[in-house]
Write a protein that holds these residues in place. Sequence first.
Motif, short mmCIF file in Angstrom:
data_model
loop_
_atom_site.label_atom_id
_atom_site.label_comp_id
_atom_site.label_asym_id
_atom_site.label_seq_id
_atom_site.Cartn_x
_atom_site.Cartn_y
_atom_site.Cartn_z
N CYS A 139 0.84 -1.33 0.02
CA CYS A 139 -0.01 0.06 -0.05
C CYS A 139 0.87 1.36 -0.03
CB CYS A 139 -0.86 0.06 1.07
SG CYS A 139 -2.42 -1.25 1.00
N VAL A 140 2.09 1.32 0.76
CA VAL A 140 2.87 2.43 0.71
C VAL A 140 3.41 2.53 -0.71
CG1 VAL A 140 5.21 2.97 1.41
CG2 VAL A 140 3.59 2.25 3.31
N LEU A 141 4.06 1.64 -1.35
CA LEU A 141 4.28 1.57 -2.67
C LEU A 141 3.13 1.98 -3.63
CD1 LEU A 141 6.40 1.24 -4.90
CD2 LEU A 141 5.65 -1.19 -4.99
N PHE A 142 2.22 1.69 -3.61
CA PHE A 142 1.22 2.09 -4.30
C PHE A 142 0.53 3.58 -4.19
CE2 PHE A 142 -3.63 3.30 -5.10
CZ PHE A 142 -3.71 2.49 -6.20
N MET A 143 0.62 3.75 -3.01
CA MET A 143 0.24 5.32 -2.62
C MET A 143 1.31 6.30 -3.03
SD MET A 143 -2.78 5.41 -1.78
CE MET A 143 -2.82 7.01 -1.49
N GLY A 144 2.40 5.61 -3.03
CA GLY A 144 3.73 6.81 -3.48
C GLY A 144 3.64 6.80 -4.74
N LEU A 145 2.94 6.16 -5.90
CA LEU A 145 2.88 6.34 -7.03
C LEU A 145 1.42 6.90 -7.63
CD1 LEU A 145 4.34 2.98 -8.48
CD2 LEU A 145 5.64 5.34 -8.35
N PHE A 146 0.60 6.62 -6.47
CA PHE A 146 -1.06 7.09 -6.98
C PHE A 146 -1.08 8.35 -7.36
CE2 PHE A 146 -5.40 7.76 -5.81
CZ PHE A 146 -5.90 6.98 -6.78
N PRO A 147 -0.54 9.44 -6.87
CA PRO A 147 -0.68 11.06 -7.22
C PRO A 147 -0.31 11.01 -8.35
CG PRO A 147 0.44 10.80 -4.88
CD PRO A 147 0.32 9.31 -5.39
N TYR A 148 0.71 10.34 -9.13
CA TYR A 148 1.04 10.62 -10.75
C TYR A 148 -0.41 10.08 -11.49
CZ TYR A 148 5.28 11.12 -8.72
OH TYR A 148 6.54 11.62 -8.10
N VAL A 149 -1.22 9.18 -11.06
CA VAL A 149 -2.36 9.15 -11.82
C VAL A 149 -3.40 10.43 -11.79
CG1 VAL A 149 -4.79 7.88 -11.57
CG2 VAL A 149 -2.72 6.46 -11.11
N ALA A 150 -3.37 10.99 -10.57
CA ALA A 150 -4.27 12.45 -10.71
C ALA A 150 -3.46 13.49 -11.63
CB ALA A 150 -4.11 12.84 -9.24
N ALA A 151 -2.15 13.37 -11.73
CA ALA A 151 -1.48 14.32 -12.67
C ALA A 151 -1.80 14.09 -13.95
CB ALA A 151 0.11 14.11 -12.18
N GLY A 152 -1.63 12.60 -14.13
CA GLY A 152 -2.17 12.35 -15.78
C GLY A 152 -3.58 12.67 -15.85
N ILE A 153 -4.37 12.52 -14.90
CA ILE A 153 -5.96 12.92 -15.20
C ILE A 153 -5.87 14.47 -15.43
CG2 ILE A 153 -7.97 13.23 -14.21
CD1 ILE A 153 -7.55 10.50 -12.98
N ALA A 154 -5.16 15.34 -14.62
CA ALA A 154 -5.00 16.72 -15.10
C ALA A 154 -4.67 17.13 -16.35
CB ALA A 154 -4.31 17.27 -13.62
N LYS A 155 -3.58 16.38 -16.93
CA LYS A 155 -2.80 16.77 -18.29
C LYS A 155 -3.69 15.91 -19.28
CE LYS A 155 1.31 17.74 -15.88
NZ LYS A 155 2.63 17.04 -15.47
N LYS A 156 -4.73 15.24 -18.96
CA LYS A 156 -5.36 14.41 -19.87
C LYS A 156 -5.48 15.08 -21.19
CE LYS A 156 -9.37 11.22 -20.89
NZ LYS A 156 -10.24 12.13 -21.66
N GLY A 157 -5.20 14.47 -22.60
CA GLY A 157 -5.65 15.32 -23.66
C GLY A 157 -4.23 16.18 -23.99
N PHE A 158 -3.74 16.63 -22.85
CA PHE A 158 -2.49 17.64 -23.22
C PHE A 158 -3.15 18.94 -24.28
CE2 PHE A 158 -0.30 13.92 -22.34
CZ PHE A 158 0.47 14.22 -21.06
N GLU A 159 -4.38 19.48 -23.89
CA GLU A 159 -4.79 20.72 -24.58
C GLU A 159 -3.89 21.88 -24.30
OE1 GLU A 159 -8.88 21.12 -23.95
OE2 GLU A 159 -9.42 19.15 -24.22
N ASN A 160 -3.12 22.04 -25.64
CA ASN A 160 -2.28 23.42 -25.73
C ASN A 160 -1.25 23.29 -24.22
OD1 ASN A 160 -3.56 24.80 -27.64
ND2 ASN A 160 -5.09 25.14 -26.27
N TYR A 161 -0.92 22.15 -23.97
CA TYR A 161 0.15 21.52 -22.89
C TYR A 161 1.28 22.39 -23.17
CZ TYR A 161 2.71 19.32 -19.36
OH TYR A 161 3.76 18.97 -18.31
N ASP A 162 1.98 23.07 -22.10
CA ASP A 162 3.36 23.39 -22.35
C ASP A 162 4.28 22.90 -21.39
OD1 ASP A 162 5.51 25.04 -22.54
OD2 ASP A 162 4.85 27.01 -22.16
N ASN A 163 5.01 21.96 -22.03
CA ASN A 163 6.05 21.20 -21.06
C ASN A 163 6.99 22.12 -20.43
OD1 ASN A 163 6.32 18.63 -19.71
ND2 ASN A 163 8.24 18.25 -21.19
N SER A 164 7.14 23.17 -21.03
CA SER A 164 8.35 24.13 -20.78
C SER A 164 7.88 24.69 -19.22
CB SER A 164 8.98 24.97 -21.73
OG SER A 164 7.73 26.14 -21.84
#
Length: 123
Positions: free
Chosen positions: A7-32
Motif C-alpha cells: 500500500c505504501v508503494l501504491f500510494m507513493g505512485l498514485f498521485p501521478y494518476v491524478a497528475a495524468g488526469i489533470a493533463k489528459k489530452g494535453f490541450e495546449n500543454y506547455d511542457n516548458s
Amino acid sequence: MTIAYACVLFMGLFPYVAAGIAKKGFENYDNSMPRQWLAQQTGFRARANAAQANLFESLPLFFAAVIIASINNAPQARVDLLALGFVVARIAYLVCYIANWPTTRSIVWLIGIACVVSIFLQI
C-alpha cells in the motif's frame, strides 16, 4: 512484502494518476512551463491537480504510520487492513474530487485519516 508495504508503494505512485488526469489530452500543454499551464486549468483538470497535491500531502503521515507500526511489531493483519482502508479511501477521494462531489470527498478524506490514526493506535 506485507500488504501494508504494498500500500505504501501504491500510494507513493498514485498521485501521478491524478497528475495524468489533470493533463489528459494535453490541450495546449506547455511542457516548458507545466505548473503555469496547470494553474490556468478549470473544471476536472483543476480538480485533478488539486487532488494530486492533496494526495502527496497525505503521504508522510501514512508512510510514518506504517513504518512505525512495523518497527513496533503492531498486529500485521490489522495494519494491513487499515492500510487497505486508507488506499480505498484515497482512490474514492480522487474520484469524488474529479466528479466535484465535495461533501462525499470530505467524508472519504476523514475515513482515510481515521485509518492512518488507527494504524498509530495499533502500536
